[in-house]
Each structure stands twice: as structure tokens, then as C-alpha cells.
Design a protein around this motif. Structure first.
Motif, PDB file in Angstrom:
ATOM      1  N   MET A   8     -27.273 -36.218 -31.175  1.00  0.00           N
ATOM      2  CA  MET A   8     -26.436 -36.257 -29.977  1.00  0.00           C
ATOM      3  C   MET A   8     -25.062 -36.866 -30.316  1.00  0.00           C
ATOM      4  SD  MET A   8     -27.143 -38.153 -26.323  1.00  0.00           S
ATOM      5  CE  MET A   8     -28.675 -37.313 -25.959  1.00  0.00           C
ATOM      6  N   LYS A   9     -24.026 -36.350 -29.653  1.00  0.00           N
ATOM      7  CA  LYS A   9     -22.672 -36.865 -29.910  1.00  0.00           C
ATOM      8  C   LYS A   9     -22.551 -38.306 -29.437  1.00  0.00           C
ATOM      9  CE  LYS A   9     -19.686 -32.849 -29.664  1.00  0.00           C
ATOM     10  NZ  LYS A   9     -20.646 -31.771 -29.472  1.00  0.00           N
ATOM     11  N   ARG A  10     -21.576 -39.001 -30.039  1.00  0.00           N
ATOM     12  CA  ARG A  10     -21.305 -40.347 -29.554  1.00  0.00           C
ATOM     13  C   ARG A  10     -20.697 -40.245 -28.160  1.00  0.00           C
ATOM     14  NH1 ARG A  10     -18.948 -43.578 -34.805  1.00  0.00           N
ATOM     15  NH2 ARG A  10     -20.815 -43.339 -36.065  1.00  0.00           N
ATOM     16  N   PRO A  11     -21.181 -41.063 -27.223  1.00  0.00           N
ATOM     17  CA  PRO A  11     -20.699 -40.943 -25.839  1.00  0.00           C
ATOM     18  C   PRO A  11     -19.184 -41.068 -25.712  1.00  0.00           C
ATOM     19  CG  PRO A  11     -22.651 -42.322 -25.920  1.00  0.00           C
ATOM     20  CD  PRO A  11     -22.302 -42.009 -27.341  1.00  0.00           C
ATOM     21  N   TRP A  12     -18.570 -41.966 -26.507  1.00  0.00           N
ATOM     22  CA  TRP A  12     -17.129 -42.170 -26.310  1.00  0.00           C
ATOM     23  C   TRP A  12     -16.328 -40.938 -26.710  1.00  0.00           C
ATOM     24  CZ3 TRP A  12     -13.611 -41.855 -30.244  1.00  0.00           C
ATOM     25  CH2 TRP A  12     -14.076 -42.011 -31.546  1.00  0.00           C
ATOM     26  N   ILE A  13     -16.870 -40.137 -27.646  1.00  0.00           N
ATOM     27  CA  ILE A  13     -16.174 -38.890 -28.019  1.00  0.00           C
ATOM     28  C   ILE A  13     -16.224 -37.909 -26.845  1.00  0.00           C
ATOM     29  CG2 ILE A  13     -16.280 -36.847 -29.514  1.00  0.00           C
ATOM     30  CD1 ILE A  13     -17.207 -38.648 -31.760  1.00  0.00           C
ATOM     31  N   VAL A  14     -17.401 -37.797 -26.238  1.00  0.00           N
ATOM     32  CA  VAL A  14     -17.551 -36.883 -25.104  1.00  0.00           C
ATOM     33  C   VAL A  14     -16.650 -37.330 -23.947  1.00  0.00           C
ATOM     34  CG1 VAL A  14     -19.189 -35.870 -23.469  1.00  0.00           C
ATOM     35  CG2 VAL A  14     -19.930 -36.420 -25.799  1.00  0.00           C
ATOM     36  N   ILE A  15     -16.653 -38.652 -23.676  1.00  0.00           N
ATOM     37  CA  ILE A  15     -15.838 -39.178 -22.567  1.00  0.00           C
ATOM     38  C   ILE A  15     -14.349 -38.926 -22.833  1.00  0.00           C
ATOM     39  CG2 ILE A  15     -15.109 -41.291 -21.376  1.00  0.00           C
ATOM     40  CD1 ILE A  15     -17.972 -42.369 -21.946  1.00  0.00           C
ATOM     41  N   ALA A  16     -13.906 -39.220 -24.057  1.00  0.00           N
ATOM     42  CA  ALA A  16     -12.481 -39.060 -24.378  1.00  0.00           C
ATOM     43  C   ALA A  16     -12.069 -37.593 -24.274  1.00  0.00           C
ATOM     44  CB  ALA A  16     -12.199 -39.596 -25.783  1.00  0.00           C
ATOM     45  N   CYS A  17     -12.881 -36.698 -24.836  1.00  0.00           N
ATOM     46  CA  CYS A  17     -12.535 -35.266 -24.778  1.00  0.00           C
ATOM     47  C   CYS A  17     -12.542 -34.768 -23.337  1.00  0.00           C
ATOM     48  CB  CYS A  17     -13.507 -34.446 -25.631  1.00  0.00           C
ATOM     49  SG  CYS A  17     -13.258 -34.698 -27.399  1.00  0.00           S
ATOM     50  N   ALA A  18     -13.550 -35.198 -22.563  1.00  0.00           N
ATOM     51  CA  ALA A  18     -13.629 -34.791 -21.151  1.00  0.00           C
ATOM     52  C   ALA A  18     -12.393 -35.277 -20.395  1.00  0.00           C
ATOM     53  CB  ALA A  18     -14.895 -35.359 -20.512  1.00  0.00           C
ATOM     54  N   ALA A  19     -11.990 -36.529 -20.658  1.00  0.00           N
ATOM     55  CA  ALA A  19     -10.829 -37.093 -19.960  1.00  0.00           C
ATOM     56  C   ALA A  19      -9.558 -36.323 -20.314  1.00  0.00           C
ATOM     57  CB  ALA A  19     -10.666 -38.574 -20.298  1.00  0.00           C
ATOM     58  N   PHE A  20      -9.401 -35.973 -21.611  1.00  0.00           N
ATOM     59  CA  PHE A  20      -8.200 -35.234 -22.014  1.00  0.00           C
ATOM     60  C   PHE A  20      -8.199 -33.819 -21.433  1.00  0.00           C
ATOM     61  CE2 PHE A  20      -7.477 -38.389 -25.485  1.00  0.00           C
ATOM     62  CZ  PHE A  20      -6.170 -38.682 -25.148  1.00  0.00           C
ATOM     63  N   ILE A  21      -9.370 -33.206 -21.375  1.00  0.00           N
ATOM     64  CA  ILE A  21      -9.452 -31.851 -20.812  1.00  0.00           C
ATOM     65  C   ILE A  21      -8.966 -31.853 -19.361  1.00  0.00           C
ATOM     66  CG2 ILE A  21     -11.079 -30.068 -20.023  1.00  0.00           C
ATOM     67  CD1 ILE A  21     -12.735 -30.761 -22.608  1.00  0.00           C
ATOM     68  N   VAL A  22      -9.479 -32.798 -18.555  1.00  0.00           N
ATOM     69  CA  VAL A  22      -9.061 -32.795 -17.144  1.00  0.00           C
ATOM     70  C   VAL A  22      -7.622 -33.293 -16.985  1.00  0.00           C
ATOM     71  CG1 VAL A  22     -11.362 -32.898 -16.120  1.00  0.00           C
ATOM     72  CG2 VAL A  22     -10.185 -35.008 -16.662  1.00  0.00           C
ATOM     73  N   THR A  23      -7.173 -34.135 -17.918  1.00  0.00           N
ATOM     74  CA  THR A  23      -5.759 -34.557 -17.881  1.00  0.00           C
ATOM     75  C   THR A  23      -4.860 -33.329 -17.951  1.00  0.00           C
ATOM     76  OG1 THR A  23      -6.245 -36.653 -18.988  1.00  0.00           O
ATOM     77  CG2 THR A  23      -3.967 -35.914 -19.055  1.00  0.00           C
ATOM     78  N   LEU A  24      -5.147 -32.444 -18.904  1.00  0.00           N
ATOM     79  CA  LEU A  24      -4.319 -31.256 -19.089  1.00  0.00           C
ATOM     80  C   LEU A  24      -4.526 -30.237 -17.970  1.00  0.00           C
ATOM     81  CD1 LEU A  24      -4.855 -30.897 -22.945  1.00  0.00           C
ATOM     82  CD2 LEU A  24      -2.759 -31.610 -21.792  1.00  0.00           C
ATOM     83  N   ALA A  25      -5.796 -29.952 -17.674  1.00  0.00           N
ATOM     84  CA  ALA A  25      -6.086 -28.894 -16.692  1.00  0.00           C
ATOM     85  C   ALA A  25      -5.605 -29.288 -15.298  1.00  0.00           C
ATOM     86  CB  ALA A  25      -7.585 -28.592 -16.679  1.00  0.00           C
ATOM     87  N   MET A  26      -5.884 -30.505 -14.870  1.00  0.00           N
ATOM     88  CA  MET A  26      -5.465 -30.943 -13.532  1.00  0.00           C
ATOM     89  C   MET A  26      -3.965 -31.182 -13.472  1.00  0.00           C
ATOM     90  SD  MET A  26      -8.025 -31.023 -11.415  1.00  0.00           S
ATOM     91  CE  MET A  26      -7.556 -32.136 -10.088  1.00  0.00           C
ATOM     92  N   GLY A  27      -3.414 -31.702 -14.565  1.00  0.00           N
ATOM     93  CA  GLY A  27      -1.982 -31.997 -14.584  1.00  0.00           C
ATOM     94  C   GLY A  27      -1.154 -30.739 -14.431  1.00  0.00           C
ATOM     95  N   VAL A  28      -1.487 -29.715 -15.212  1.00  0.00           N
ATOM     96  CA  VAL A  28      -0.726 -28.460 -15.142  1.00  0.00           C
ATOM     97  C   VAL A  28      -0.875 -27.829 -13.762  1.00  0.00           C
ATOM     98  CG1 VAL A  28      -0.629 -26.107 -16.048  1.00  0.00           C
ATOM     99  CG2 VAL A  28      -0.782 -28.048 -17.620  1.00  0.00           C
TER     100      VAL A  28
END
Lengths: 41, 397
Positions: free
Chosen positions: B1-21
Motif C-alpha cells: 500500500m502507498k504511504r498515506p502522505w503521498i496519497v494525501i499530497a497528490c490528492a491535494a495537488f490534484i484538487v488544487t489544480l482542478a478546482m483552481g482552474v
């Protein structure tokens, strides 16, 4: 202190907040982006 | 299983870009409507289609994420998002705009935002830390709204709308790489904690749980408040004699305080019962709106109101999604939260549209403000009776 850490963590975002507020001033936005774009192209 | 902080960081960046645009689309209205020779109504229809598709597609896209994994859905959503933005830069008619910025981007948003990525985060984070994790991801979305909008304004000024859309498409394309961080097989991740259940069984179980419907009702109110304020607040201030710069500053403060509120309310869900925090948020919204209307209107009161409401803005997201996960488990979190999110989008539709409709009829926003306070009280009350204990399910022998 360790218990308080998660509650205080957003303070780390204060520089980002300052950047954002600065960006929201449209003139500053223009200057900042034109510099970046000039550097890229 | 992936490290949780990697999943959290990637998820946060994804919504940063998608919601921001996504939040920046309104800035394109003046240039695009002139360049394409279309009316503002036609441009507005493209945004309305986008919002509607975002909501309508969400339960189905959520179900795809629960079945095939968030990574694949985010990847495909990113491709569609990029194609939609690039297409919008290329089209020369209203119909083309409705198809690209409306349909394509709307469906793409369902695949690249909270509902899909929170499902992936929920699977790798222990239940007692889920509030913190969901809060971080939601704050990412808030951060995007705060930073990308003014940056897009600069792009628009410097490059014109076609190139600005292409640059934004390039930003969104980064989500395709970040999708690797939230990739994983949902079945295997959930199997350790929860007995297997079919999608149909999960839907029937949720439909038979009163709390699920109450969460839908509450989130409808959230959508109503947000769309009403975001769409009409600058115009309200302008009507009252305050300059448009106060309206723009108010929206900036909403965005700024939203970052802190999203995180802190998410975190609070790890310490207090989420339904009570949600109830408190809606009650506080009602109180803040009432105080704003009762106080003499000034630039200070408008900005103080924006800061207070911004703090209460998206704090409902980690708490509502967290409550869905707490009651029904995480196996079908994206599907079930996707349905609740559809209610949010329906509320958004009414918040933006009905406020304008009654303004045109009565010449004031009094009706919309009154409805906002009553709905806040309603939402504060409906969360209280929710049975928030995790559903007990027999484990297979």
C-alpha cells in the motif's frame, strides 16, 4: 505541544496567503506573470 | 500500500489544480463573448452546463472510481479536462463552447475533484486520522481557488484568452502525473476492514438510512449558500454603492479564509462528532448572514462578512464526506458521496439562479438573504438526528 501542532499547522501557509493577496491586486498580478512568461518564452 | 502522505499530497495537488482552474472561467467571459460574437447568456449557459454535468456525472464517476480505482479515473478526467480547455480555445461558436467548456469540462471535473480523490485518501488513512487528511485535501482545493484565479487574470491580460486557456490546460495536465499517487485497487485496500458488499447492496443500504437523506438535505443548503454568495455578492455590494473592488476583495477574502476553515473543520472531525460540527457551521452561517444584514453596511462590514463566511465555506466538505465514510464505510465512499455532492450542485443551481430570478422580480436580494438564513437553520437542525454510528455488517464466514 505535540497535540497543538495540527491546529497550528495552517500558520505555515501564511506566506502563501501573503502571495495570494498580492496576486489578487491585478497590477501586481500583471507584473508577476509578465516576468514569469518573459522568462519562459 | 502507498504511504498515506503521498496519497494525501497528490490528492491535494490534484484538487488544487482542478478546482483552481474551474474557478477562473468567469474571468474569460468578457473576452470570449466578444471574440466569439456570443452573448453573455450563451457564455453563462456553458458554465451552467459545466456545473450541471459536474453534479450529474458525479455519482457515476464516483462509482467508476470505487470499481476501477481513483488513479485511472483522475487520469481519464484529466485528459477530458485538457481536451475541453484546449477545445474551448479553438472553437468559434456558442455550440462549440457548450460542448467543450460545458459538457467536457463538467464531466472532467467530476473525475478530478473531491469525490474521487477523497475515496482514495479514505482507503489509506486510518479512521481516526481521516478528518485531518480530508481537511488537508479540501484545503488544497481552497488554495487552488485562491491562487489560480488571480494568476489566470494575469494570463488573460498578458496572453489573451486562447493562449491563457492553453496554459491552464497545461497546468491541469499535471494531474495526469499526480494520478499515479492516488492509484490503487479499491477492493484489495478495503477488504481488510470491511466485509465485501455489492454496489447495489451499498446503494440500498444508504437509501434505507435516514441519515443519508439528511446529509443530502444539508449539502443542498451548502451549495445554495456558496453559489448565491459567489455569484451575487459583488453585485449586491455594488447595488449598495460599494465599488466593485470591494466585491473582488471580498471574494479574495472568502478564498483566503476558506483555506484555513477547510483544514481546521476537517481536523475538528477527528476530535468531535462530525454531525455536531456540521450543525454548528450551518448555524454560524445563519448567524453571520443575519449580523451582516443587521449591521450598517460598510466596506469593513462587507470584508468582515466575507472573511467569516469564507472560514465557514468548504469546511462542510471534509465533514460531510467524513460522515458518509464513517457511517457507510469507505468501500463505496466515492459513489455515495457522489450522490450527496449531486444535491450540493442542485443547491448551487438554485442559489445562483433563484436569487437572480427573485432579484429581477423584486429588485432586491431580500428574498435570497432570508432564504439563506432559514436554510442555514434548517441545515443546522437536520444534522442533529443523524445516526452516525458505523453500520454493523455481518462478516462472511
Amino acid at each position: 505541544m505535540k497535540r497543538a501542532l495540527p491546529w497550528l499547522a495552517p500558520l505555515a501557509l501564511l506566506p502563501v496567503a501573503a502571495l495570494g493577496l498580492w496576486l489578487w491586486q491585478s497590477q501586481a498580478t500583471r507584473i508577476w506573470l509578465s516576468g514569469i512568461i518573459a522568462a519562459c518564452f | 500500500m502507498k504511504r498515506p502522505w503521498i496519497v494525501i499530497a497528490c490528492a491535494a495537488f490534484i484538487v488544487t489544480l482542478a478546482m483552481g482552474v474551474r474557478q477562473a472561467f468567469g474571468l474569460f467571459l468578457p473576452q470570449m463573448s466578444v471574440s466569439l460574437g456570443i452573448g453573455r447568456e450563451s457564455f453563462g449557459l456553458a458554465i451552467a452546463i459545466s456545473n450541471l454535468m459536474f453534479g450529474l456525472a458525479q455519482p457515476f464517476v464516483g462509482a467508476l472510481a470505487d470499481r476501477h480505482g481513483a488513479g485511472r479515473v483522475v487520469f481519464l478526467g484529466t485528459l477530458l479536462y485538457v481536451a475541453g480547455l484546449a477545445g474551448a480555445a479553438w472553437v468559434g461558436s456558442a455550440l462549440g463552447l457548450h460542448l467543450t467548456l460545458g459538457f467536457m469540462v463538467g464531466i472532467a471535473l467530476a473525475g478530478t475533484t473531491f469525490v474521487v480523490v477523497l475515496g482514495a485518501v479514505g482507503r489509506v488513512v486510518p479512521a481516526e486520522r481521516r478528518g485531518l487528511a480530508f481537511g488537508i485535501v479540501t484545503a488544497g482545493g481552497s488554495l487552488g481557488q485562491f491562487l489560480v484565479v488571480p494568476a489566470a487574470a494575469g494570463l488573460l491580460d498578458g496572453l489573451g484568452y486562447r493562449l491563457a486557456l492553453i496554459v491552464l490546460a497545461g497546468l491541469v495536465a499535471l494531474c495526469a502525473v499526480l494520478a499515479l499517487g492516488v492509484a490503487g485497487r479499491p477492493n484489495s485496500a478495503a477488504a481488510g476492514d470491511e466485509p465485501d458488499q455489492s454496489l447495489g447492496e451499498a446503494l440500498a443500504e444508504a437509501a434505507g438510512h435516514g441519515g443519508f437523506w439528511l446529509l443530502n438535505a444539508g449539502f443542498f443548503v451548502c451549495g445554495f449558500h456558496i453559489a448565491f454568495i459567489a455569484t451575487h455578492f459583488p453585485a449586491y455590494l455594488s447595488d449598495k454603492g460599494l465599488g466593485l473592488e470591494i466585491g473582488a476583495s471580498a471574494l479574495a477574502l472568502v478564498g483566503l479564509f476558506n483555506i484555513f476553515g477547510s483544514y481546521l473543520f476537517g481536523l475538528s472531525g477527528d476530535f468531535w462528532r462530525q454531525k455536531y460540527v456540521l450543525s454548528g457551521i450551518y448555524a454560524a452561517r445563519g448567524l453571520v448572514i443575519a449580523l451582516f444584514l443587521l449591521a450598517p453596511l460598510s466596506a469593513f462590514s462587507a470584508l468582515a462578512f466575507a472573511a467569516a463566511l469564507g472560514f465557514l465555506w468548504l469546511g462542510t466538505v471534509p465533514l460531510t464526506s467524513g460522515l458518509v465514510g464513517r457511517i457507510f464505510g469507505i468501500r463505496y465512499l466515492s459513489t455515495l458521496y457522489g450522490i450527496v455532492f449531486l444535491s450540493h450542485q442542485v443547491g448551487s443551481f438554485f442559489g445562483a439562479w433563484a436569487a437572480g430570478y427573485f432579484y429581477d422580480r423584486n429588485g432586491s436580494y431580500d428574498w435570497a438573504w432570508g432564504a439563506s438564513i432559514l436554510l442555514a437553520l434548517f441545515a443546522a437542525l437536520v444534522h442533529l438526528p443523524i445516526r452516525d454510528a458505523a453500520l454493523a455488517r455481518p462478516r462472511p464466514a
